[in-house]
Structures are given as C-alpha cells and as structure tokens.
Design an enzyme around this catalytic site. Structure first.
Site, short mmCIF file in Angstrom:
data_model
loop_
_atom_site.label_atom_id
_atom_site.label_comp_id
_atom_site.label_asym_id
_atom_site.label_seq_id
_atom_site.Cartn_x
_atom_site.Cartn_y
_atom_site.Cartn_z
N HIS A 17 0.77 -1.16 -0.14
CA HIS A 17 -0.01 0.04 0.02
C HIS A 17 0.88 1.09 -0.01
O HIS A 17 0.59 2.31 -0.85
CB HIS A 17 -0.74 0.15 1.30
CG HIS A 17 -1.79 -0.96 1.47
ND1 HIS A 17 -1.89 -1.89 2.65
CD2 HIS A 17 -3.01 -1.70 0.38
CE1 HIS A 17 -2.94 -2.67 2.57
NE2 HIS A 17 -3.43 -2.68 1.15
N LYS A 41 -17.16 -6.14 8.51
CA LYS A 41 -15.97 -6.58 8.29
C LYS A 41 -15.19 -7.19 9.28
O LYS A 41 -14.28 -8.00 9.35
CB LYS A 41 -15.07 -6.00 7.25
CG LYS A 41 -15.33 -5.92 5.90
CD LYS A 41 -13.98 -5.51 5.06
CE LYS A 41 -14.30 -5.87 3.46
NZ LYS A 41 -13.01 -5.48 2.84
N ARG A 90 -2.39 -6.60 -8.21
CA ARG A 90 -1.45 -7.31 -7.81
C ARG A 90 -1.16 -8.34 -8.60
O ARG A 90 -0.11 -8.90 -9.44
CB ARG A 90 -1.23 -8.07 -6.40
CG ARG A 90 -0.98 -7.15 -5.29
CD ARG A 90 -1.66 -7.60 -4.12
NE ARG A 90 -3.01 -8.10 -4.07
CZ ARG A 90 -3.89 -8.50 -3.15
NH1 ARG A 90 -3.39 -8.66 -1.97
NH2 ARG A 90 -5.01 -8.84 -3.24
N SER A 128 -2.97 -7.91 3.22
CA SER A 128 -3.24 -7.84 4.59
C SER A 128 -3.56 -8.82 5.35
O SER A 128 -3.32 -9.24 6.39
CB SER A 128 -4.38 -6.50 4.74
OG SER A 128 -3.75 -5.33 4.22
#
Ligand code: PNS
Length: 161
Positions: A17, A41, A90, A128
């Site tokens: 990031h 979440k 990515r 993450s």
C-alpha cells in the site's frame, strides 16, 4: 488541481500500500487515503487505529492526507471533490473484482474514473490478510509492514492471549 482518493481497508497497511501511496503522490497534486469504516468486516484494527498508523506513515508526504469513510465510495469521492480512484493490481486474480467495482462506481458516477497502479513486483504476493495470519501465529512480519505497524500487531496479538 488533480486530486485522487486511495480507498481501502488497510487492516493493516502494508509496504505494498505504501509503495502505491508514494507513487500516486508523485503523479497527483493531492491524494486522500480513505480508510473504510465497515463494522460488518470485523477488522483487527479499529478505524481510528488504522487512520493513526497511516497518518504517521505519510507524515513526510505533504500532499497526502488520511481520513476514514463509511458508505459508498462514490459519495466519498464527491465529498473529496475527486474524480479519480486509485487502486493497486497485484495479479490477474485481482482484476475481476477491481473491474466490477470500477464499472459499478462509474455507473453510479460516470465522472469517476479508477486508475490502477501495478503493484511493485516485490510486493505482488503481499496482502493484509496474509500479514494478519502470519502475525496471529507469531511469525516474523517485518518484511511486510513498517516497524510501527509491526509493533501494533504484536500488541494486538499479545492482548488476545
Ligand atoms: O482494501 P479493500 O478491502 O480491497 O478495499 C475495498 C473498498 C474499501 C475500496 C471497497 O470495499 C469500497 O469501496 N467500499 C465502499 C462501499 C461501496 O462503495 N461499494 C460499492 C462499490 S462496488
């Protein structure tokens, strides 16, 4: 003035990031990092913790600020007077979800464009969720996140013992 927003969960922020923030800050006049506040979440870090860590990390970038947002990304973009959303790609596996999100956002606001940054190859494996898992099992995460985040993760998982 060209302004952009870089939204995400950042739970936690990783070197991948940070690389995108650095690169975006060189292209746009102003970049607002938007940390999603989404109770459903069940994040590891509270939104305030994530914002604080990011603010510390971007301290030396004068044209970057960090704030939280909830609700729709298109509304956040409007509130920031921005017509550009930055996202990192990515691998091809990211593409389908990102394309769907970008098209949905453009239907809701045709003036809103998504600009994709290809993640630096050295971070193309990094997520993450992987960092959370490695930290959960007390693995070394120093290659993935800055020392400040590593410290906060260590605290989180020692609190949970
Ligand atoms: O880091 P993430 O979890 O991949 O970021 C996803 C994020 C925050 C960009 C996305 O979930 C989002 O924009 N959420 C806000 C709600 C919204 O606008 N949904 C409709 C877009 S499909």
């Amino acid at each position: 003035m060209k302004t952009a927003i870089y939204p995400g969960s950042f739970d936690p922020v990783t070197y991948g990031h940070i690389d995108i923030i650095d690169r975006a800050a060189k292209i746009f006049d102003h970049v607002t990092v938007g940390v999603l506040s989404n109770q459903s979440k069940k994040p590891l870090f509270t939104v305030a913790e994530r914002v604080d860590m990011l603010r510390e990390i971007v301290r030396d970038l004068p044209n970057v600020d960090v704030t939280s947002f909830s609700g729709l990304l298109v509304d956040f973009a409007r509130a920031c007077n921005s017509q550009v959303v930055i996202r990192g790609l990515r691998a091809i596996t990211d593409f389908e979800y990102e394309l769907q999100m970008s098209q949905t956002n453009r239907i809701m606001n045709p003036d809103l464009d998504t600009v994709f940054f290809t993640t630096d190859l050295k971070y193309s494996y990094l997520s993450s969720s992987t960092v959370r898992e490695v930290a959960y099992f007390h693995g070394d995460i120093s290659a993935f996140v800055p020392p400040l985040v590593e410290q906060e993760m260590l605290k989180k998982f020692s609190d949970q013992k």
